[in-house]
Write a protein that holds these residues in place. Structure first.
Motif, PDB file in Angstrom:
ATOM      1  N   SER A  89      12.643 -21.300  18.283  1.00  0.00           N
ATOM      2  CA  SER A  89      13.334 -22.411  17.627  1.00  0.00           C
ATOM      3  C   SER A  89      14.748 -22.017  17.229  1.00  0.00           C
ATOM      4  N   VAL A  90      14.871 -20.847  16.571  1.00  0.00           N
ATOM      5  CA  VAL A  90      16.199 -20.396  16.139  1.00  0.00           C
ATOM      6  C   VAL A  90      17.098 -20.135  17.344  1.00  0.00           C
ATOM      7  N   THR A  91      16.556 -19.447  18.358  1.00  0.00           N
ATOM      8  CA  THR A  91      17.380 -19.152  19.534  1.00  0.00           C
ATOM      9  C   THR A  91      17.786 -20.424  20.263  1.00  0.00           C
ATOM     10  N   GLU A  92      16.886 -21.403  20.327  1.00  0.00           N
ATOM     11  CA  GLU A  92      17.244 -22.662  20.991  1.00  0.00           C
ATOM     12  C   GLU A  92      18.337 -23.395  20.220  1.00  0.00           C
ATOM     13  N   ARG A  93      18.209 -23.435  18.889  1.00  0.00           N
ATOM     14  CA  ARG A  93      19.207 -24.138  18.091  1.00  0.00           C
ATOM     15  C   ARG A  93      20.553 -23.417  18.119  1.00  0.00           C
ATOM     16  N   ILE A  94      20.503 -22.082  18.075  1.00  0.00           N
ATOM     17  CA  ILE A  94      21.754 -21.318  18.143  1.00  0.00           C
ATOM     18  C   ILE A  94      22.394 -21.465  19.519  1.00  0.00           C
ATOM     19  N   SER A  95      21.557 -21.408  20.565  1.00  0.00           N
ATOM     20  CA  SER A  95      22.093 -21.553  21.921  1.00  0.00           C
ATOM     21  C   SER A  95      22.724 -22.923  22.118  1.00  0.00           C
ATOM     22  N   LEU A  96      22.062 -23.970  21.592  1.00  0.00           N
ATOM     23  CA  LEU A  96      22.630 -25.315  21.687  1.00  0.00           C
ATOM     24  C   LEU A  96      23.967 -25.387  20.958  1.00  0.00           C
ATOM     25  N   ASN A  97      24.022 -24.734  19.771  1.00  0.00           N
ATOM     26  CA  ASN A  97      25.269 -24.751  19.003  1.00  0.00           C
ATOM     27  C   ASN A  97      26.369 -23.980  19.727  1.00  0.00           C
ATOM     28  N   ILE A  98      25.994 -22.815  20.291  1.00  0.00           N
ATOM     29  CA  ILE A  98      26.982 -22.019  21.024  1.00  0.00           C
ATOM     30  C   ILE A  98      27.512 -22.809  22.216  1.00  0.00           C
ATOM     31  N   GLU A  99      26.613 -23.500  22.923  1.00  0.00           N
ATOM     32  CA  GLU A  99      27.042 -24.282  24.069  1.00  0.00           C
ATOM     33  C   GLU A  99      27.953 -25.429  23.635  1.00  0.00           C
ATOM     34  N   GLN A 100      27.614 -26.058  22.507  1.00  0.00           N
ATOM     35  CA  GLN A 100      28.462 -27.138  22.014  1.00  0.00           C
ATOM     36  C   GLN A 100      29.842 -26.605  21.634  1.00  0.00           C
ATOM     37  N   LYS A 101      29.878 -25.433  20.945  1.00  0.00           N
ATOM     38  CA  LYS A 101      31.160 -24.868  20.541  1.00  0.00           C
ATOM     39  C   LYS A 101      31.977 -24.442  21.753  1.00  0.00           C
ATOM     40  N   THR A 102      31.312 -23.783  22.699  1.00  0.00           N
ATOM     41  CA  THR A 102      32.052 -23.308  23.866  1.00  0.00           C
ATOM     42  C   THR A 102      32.448 -24.452  24.779  1.00  0.00           C
ATOM     43  N   ALA A 103      31.747 -25.596  24.661  1.00  0.00           N
ATOM     44  CA  ALA A 103      32.162 -26.768  25.431  1.00  0.00           C
ATOM     45  C   ALA A 103      33.557 -27.220  25.032  1.00  0.00           C
ATOM     46  N   ASP A 104      33.993 -26.870  23.805  1.00  0.00           N
ATOM     47  CA  ASP A 104      35.352 -27.203  23.373  1.00  0.00           C
ATOM     48  C   ASP A 104      36.397 -26.586  24.290  1.00  0.00           C
ATOM     49  N   PHE A 105      36.062 -25.456  24.926  1.00  0.00           N
ATOM     50  CA  PHE A 105      37.025 -24.776  25.774  1.00  0.00           C
ATOM     51  C   PHE A 105      37.310 -25.554  27.055  1.00  0.00           C
ATOM     52  N   ILE A 106      36.438 -26.473  27.430  1.00  0.00           N
ATOM     53  CA  ILE A 106      36.712 -27.310  28.607  1.00  0.00           C
ATOM     54  C   ILE A 106      36.783 -28.780  28.204  1.00  0.00           C
ATOM     55  N   ALA A 107      36.778 -29.049  26.878  1.00  0.00           N
ATOM     56  CA  ALA A 107      36.911 -30.408  26.334  1.00  0.00           C
ATOM     57  C   ALA A 107      35.775 -31.315  26.756  1.00  0.00           C
ATOM     58  N   ALA A 108      34.656 -30.738  27.201  1.00  0.00           N
ATOM     59  CA  ALA A 108      33.528 -31.538  27.678  1.00  0.00           C
ATOM     60  C   ALA A 108      32.316 -30.639  27.838  1.00  0.00           C
ATOM     61  N   ASP A 109      31.188 -31.249  28.206  1.00  0.00           N
ATOM     62  CA  ASP A 109      30.002 -30.449  28.536  1.00  0.00           C
ATOM     63  C   ASP A 109      30.059 -29.985  29.984  1.00  0.00           C
ATOM     64  N   ARG A 110      30.571 -30.843  30.852  1.00  0.00           N
ATOM     65  CA  ARG A 110      30.770 -30.507  32.265  1.00  0.00           C
ATOM     66  C   ARG A 110      32.093 -31.112  32.716  1.00  0.00           C
ATOM     67  N   ARG A 111      32.632 -30.569  33.795  1.00  0.00           N
ATOM     68  CA  ARG A 111      33.829 -31.176  34.362  1.00  0.00           C
ATOM     69  C   ARG A 111      33.786 -31.064  35.882  1.00  0.00           C
ATOM     70  N   LEU A 112      34.441 -31.993  36.526  1.00  0.00           N
ATOM     71  CA  LEU A 112      34.504 -32.051  37.986  1.00  0.00           C
ATOM     72  C   LEU A 112      35.971 -32.020  38.385  1.00  0.00           C
ATOM     73  N   SER A 113      36.344 -31.062  39.218  1.00  0.00           N
ATOM     74  CA  SER A 113      37.740 -30.872  39.601  1.00  0.00           C
ATOM     75  C   SER A 113      37.916 -31.144  41.081  1.00  0.00           C
ATOM     76  N   SER A 114      39.114 -31.655  41.449  1.00  0.00           N
ATOM     77  CA  SER A 114      39.381 -31.990  42.841  1.00  0.00           C
ATOM     78  C   SER A 114      40.889 -32.035  43.057  1.00  0.00           C
ATOM     79  N   ASN A 115      41.314 -31.882  44.324  1.00  0.00           N
ATOM     80  CA  ASN A 115      42.735 -32.016  44.639  1.00  0.00           C
ATOM     81  C   ASN A 115      43.040 -33.356  45.296  1.00  0.00           C
ATOM     82  N   HIS A 116      42.104 -34.289  45.183  1.00  0.00           N
ATOM     83  CA  HIS A 116      42.332 -35.655  45.670  1.00  0.00           C
ATOM     84  C   HIS A 116      41.550 -36.616  44.773  1.00  0.00           C
ATOM     85  N   PRO A 117      41.905 -37.908  44.768  1.00  0.00           N
ATOM     86  CA  PRO A 117      41.251 -38.865  43.854  1.00  0.00           C
ATOM     87  C   PRO A 117      39.742 -38.924  44.063  1.00  0.00           C
ATOM     88  N   PHE A 118      39.043 -39.289  42.981  1.00  0.00           N
ATOM     89  CA  PHE A 118      37.586 -39.373  43.017  1.00  0.00           C
ATOM     90  C   PHE A 118      37.138 -40.756  43.483  1.00  0.00           C
TER      91      PHE A 118
END
Length: 834
Positions: A38-67
């Motif tokens: 329980s503790v590891t899951e909650r901490i891992s979720l928090n770490i993922e949420q905090k580190t998601a700040d580094f990409i301004a999202a939970d996931r991102r999709l990059s391309s060199n042409h329009p989507f």
């Protein structure tokens, strides 16, 4: 009728404490697994949420042409939040000045994770916000204000459009850690792209989509998206980023996983010991019941009912204590982290219940079957049935159960095998050591009446039982030492990645004529800085005359040439130096010594491995339209995590003067240097500053939070290890009670018995600690290399720490567990035995 009898016996045994050990063991298994998972899951979720700040999202999709517009439509249908970003370069014009800016156009909702840092004026206070410019407005980084002589409220031309500057852009959560765009960053509204007319056919444009949602929603969306992705489109999260932060996040998750595995192993050992001991204590009552006419079926029903009831009570108790423990721990961590930890899902509850039931069934099944086979004649001959006490089937089923539970919990066969095999080696070594030690005790010739003699005699008398205790003690000590040392190594490695003297600002686009004035400003204000490096960009084009494979666009119907040699598909920052840079280490070849007309190059180790380079190879470089060759004369090991200027390729000094270059340096700025830096940028408007101070602080905050989380999880494992030792000592209390009575009857003094007991636990702990230290250090060496990708090393101090800690730990717990028994008088002990 048998059910009423089973309930009566169960109630009586609960009151007498007969089921205390097994109840505590199952509850220990459940609360350990629940609290850790329980503790590891909650901490891992928090770490993922905090580190998601580094990409301004939970996931991102990059391309060199329009989507394809359908991507956003399907994301909305799956309850996934989105934001769209477009990156391009454009000229900015104001006050008769021109500057090239890096433009980011964003839609409403950006950033999905994290916040922007803004100022309302150049001298204003920073504040955080989650917003974007209104249409017709722009937010610009401080460097543009100095370059164009702007102030907030002025108008600036961006391409063909005119914009009002309304904010000073200090930082973005997804800003690159290092970018040659420097401090020329511009944020505009996505709807203003058309008015700039900056994007034309052939323009260099980069597109990105941001996504935020629950893990389930993102996974469901990705299942649809994956078949639609083109070769030049990339889906990524924080774990996919090739950065120290992504690596540290992966390492922290692996450590938390290991902690959970160790908790399961400790709980399983306690359960196996207590279940076997409980069934052994029922041999005489079962023999009596059979003598009085009780059938095998009745006895089976009674004890299966006992197992069911005790399992149910234990699971409920373990869940209750585990829930309370993790709530207390999470509350404490949340205060220290200054954050709210996410709620864990149902997995910890289901996993804890499942493991509790499996432990109770698998570790009790064989002892229960042995219990049902006890002959009635045991009433007269107490040794009947003793041969059932050692069962290879029970040992085998217990070992396989532990392995299966570890694999289930980890989902990683490599990690499970390393820990499991290491544990088996400990058990084998301990059996051998125990036999040798106990056998050697007979030849020591210690004097009669000595506490040491009595302690060694006791160890010899209970050789098999002590060997089992030795294994349990060693396992607990091994796992605790393992986690303590690994935690220290991980945190030390993380902290080394951002050393105290790391620079926090880069100054780029420095002209050669500006080097001395800028140096003078740094020295006058005591600002530590690195050397000024010449820098230009270029591409590695060929190896020994063989061209590297050209980039292929699937969008354009091109196919990759499978037979062509693979190269580095991006332009590199290149330089020339006369001396080996600080933090670089030669692994092959020699540094530039005999410099002739032939151009030489030193290559970073990773690039050399990727390109399969050897000393003496010739590399062809393309800088603009100019092509030239250089001979590989050395290969360097580079510490990319130092944040100091580093290069993949470094040319020999005879490269100087052949190409136009700019210079760059790095400096360590303090809070009081803000005004000085502003004056520097105003005096040298073409110079750009990349301020990474906030990024370093964010990374250091993440390391601190992960370290704190690991320390808390480690404390739970340490408590679990202590409970395993307590359960082992409790299992032998009855036999120790008999020995105390016999020794007192024969006239032994209380001090002799107490010292003998203390010395016995000291010997057991020291032997267990020594073997545990040696095996855990070897296993740790393997895990550091295979799982954590750290430089493996031995820890000689553990070889002394293990036996010392083991002796003190086991002796302290063991002595205080039996001290109460030794304080009772002989008459009371006899009544207890009866």
């Amino acid at each position: 009728m048998w059910f009423k009898l089973a309930l009566k016996l169960f109630s009586r045994e609960l009151r007498r404490g007969e089921l205390t050990i097994i109840l505590a063991a199952i509850a220990l298994a459940v609360l350990t697994v629940f609290s850790l998972s329980s503790v590891t899951e909650r901490i891992s979720l928090n770490i993922e949420q905090k580190t998601a700040d580094f990409i301004a999202a939970d996931r991102r999709l990059s391309s060199n042409h329009p989507f394809d517009p359908s991507i956003l439509a399907v994301a909305g249908e799956n309850s996934v939040e989105t934001a769209e970003l477009v990156f391009f370069d454009s000229m900015l014009f104001a006050n008769d000045e021109l500057v090239l800016g890096s433009i980011k156009a964003v839609t409403q909702g950006y950033p999905l994770r994290g916040k922007l840092k803004l100022k309302d004026s150049l001298d204003g206070q920073e504040y955080e916000a989650r917003a974007i410019p209104q249409k017709g407005e722009t937010w610009m980084s401080e460097g543009i204000f100095y370059s164009l002589g702007l102030k907030v409220g002025d108008t600036v031309e961006l391409g063909a459009g005119q914009f009002t500057v309304t904010k000073v852009l200090v930082s973005e959560p997804d800003a690159p850690f290092f970018s040659l765009a420097g401090n020329k960053r511009v944020l505009i509204n996505f709807d203003d792209i058309e008015s700039t007319k900056a994007i034309q056919p052939g323009s260099r444009v980069f597109y990105r989509l941001l996504f935020a949602a629950s893990e389930k929603a993102l996974n469901d969306f990705y299942l649809w998206l994956k078949p639609q992705l083109l070769e030049n489109q990339r889906w990524e999260g924080i774990k996919d980023r090739q950065s120290p932060l992504g690596e540290n996040l992966a390492r922290s998750e692996k450590f938390l996983l290991l902690a959970g595995l160790f908790g399961i192993m400790l709980a399983a050992v306690a359960m196996a010991v207590s279940a076997k001991r409980y069934c052994e204590r029922q041999y005489d009552p079962v023999a009596m019941m059979k003598t009085l006419g009780g059938s095998r079926q009745t006895i089976r029903n009674i004890f299966i009912t006992h197992l069911t009831l005790i399992t149910g009570f234990s699971v409920i108790l373990g869940l209750a204590i585990g829930f309370g423990l993790q709530e207390i721990g999470v509350s404490y961590l949340a205060k220290l982290m200054n954050t709210q930890l996410p709620v864990a899902g149902p997995k910890p509850w289901l996993l804890s219940i499942f493991i509790g039931v499996v432990c109770a069934l698998m570790f009790s099944l064989k002892p229960l079957l042995d219990l049902f086979d006890i002959p009635p004649l045991r009433v007269l001959r107490r040794n009947l049935g003793d041969k059932l006490m050692v069962s290879w089937l029970h040992i085998g089923s217990s070992v396989l159960t532990i392995f299966a539970l570890m694999w289930l919990f980890s989902g990683d066969i490599k990690t499970t095998l390393i820990l499991f095999v290491g544990t088996l080696v400990v058990m084998l070594l301990l059996f051998l050591v125990a036999r040798l030690a106990f056998g050697a005790g007979r030849k020591l010739g210690l004097s009669p009446g000595s506490s040491w003699s009595l302690a060694i005699a006791t160890l010899q008398k209970r050789a098999n039982a002590n060997a089992v205790q030795l294994i349990s003690f060693a396992l607990a000590i091994k796992l605790m030492l393992f986690l303590v040392v690994l935690k220290n190594d991980l945190i030390a490695d993380w902290q080394m990645q951002i050393p105290p003297d790391a620079p926090n600002a880069f100054f780029i686009n420095v002209a050669e004529s500006e080097i001395d004035p800028i140096k003078g400003i740094f020295e006058a204000n005591q600002i530590p800085h690195e050397a000024f490096y010449p820098v230009f960009t270029g591409r590695v084009n060929a190896l020994n005359g063989e061209l590297f494979a050209a980039n292929a666009s699937k969008q354009e119907g091109e196919e990759q040439d499978e037979n062509a040699r693979k190269g580095i598909s991006r332009e590199l920052n290149l330089t020339w130096l006369s001396e080996l840079p600080q933090g670089n280490e030669l692994v092959k070849g020699t540094w530039f010594t005999n410099i002739s007309d032939e151009l030489q190059v030193s290559v970073a180790e990773g690039a050399a491995e990727y390109l399969k380079l050897e000393l003496g190879d010739s590399l062809t470089f393309l800088v603009g339209v100019q092509s030239f060759e250089a001979k590989v004369t050395s290969i360097r090991k580079v510490n990319w995590n130092s944040l100091k200027p580093n290069f993949v390729m470094i040319f020999s000094p005879n490269m100087a003067g052949q190409l136009p270059v700019t210079y760059f340096t790095a400096a360590q700025l303090q809070t009081g240097n803000t005004k000085v830096v502003s004056q520097l940028l105003q005096a040298h408007p073409t110079v750009s500053m990349i301020d990474i101070k906030s990024r370093i602080e964010q990374a250091q905050s993440m390391i601190g939070q992960v370290s704190l989380a690991i320390s808390f999880v480690l404390s739970i494992v340490l408590v679990s290890g202590a409970l395993v030792l307590i359960s082992q000592v409790q299992a032998s209390l009855s036999e120790r009670l008999q020995e105390v009575v016999i020794l007192r009857t024969l006239g032994a003094r209380g001090r002799l018995i107490k010292l003998a007991t203390l010395f016995e636990f000291l010997l057991l702990g020291a032997i267990a600690g020594l073997v545990a230290a040696l095996v855990s250090d070897v296993a740790l060496l393997i895990l550091q290399k295979q799982l954590f990708e750290l430089p493996g090393k031995l820890h000689p101090y553990v070889w002394l720490l293990g036996p010392t800690t083991g002796a003190v730990f086991v002796a302290t717990i063991g002595y205080f567990m039996v001290a109460k028994t030794m304080r009772r008088n002989t008459q009371a002990l006899l009544r207890n035995l009866a």
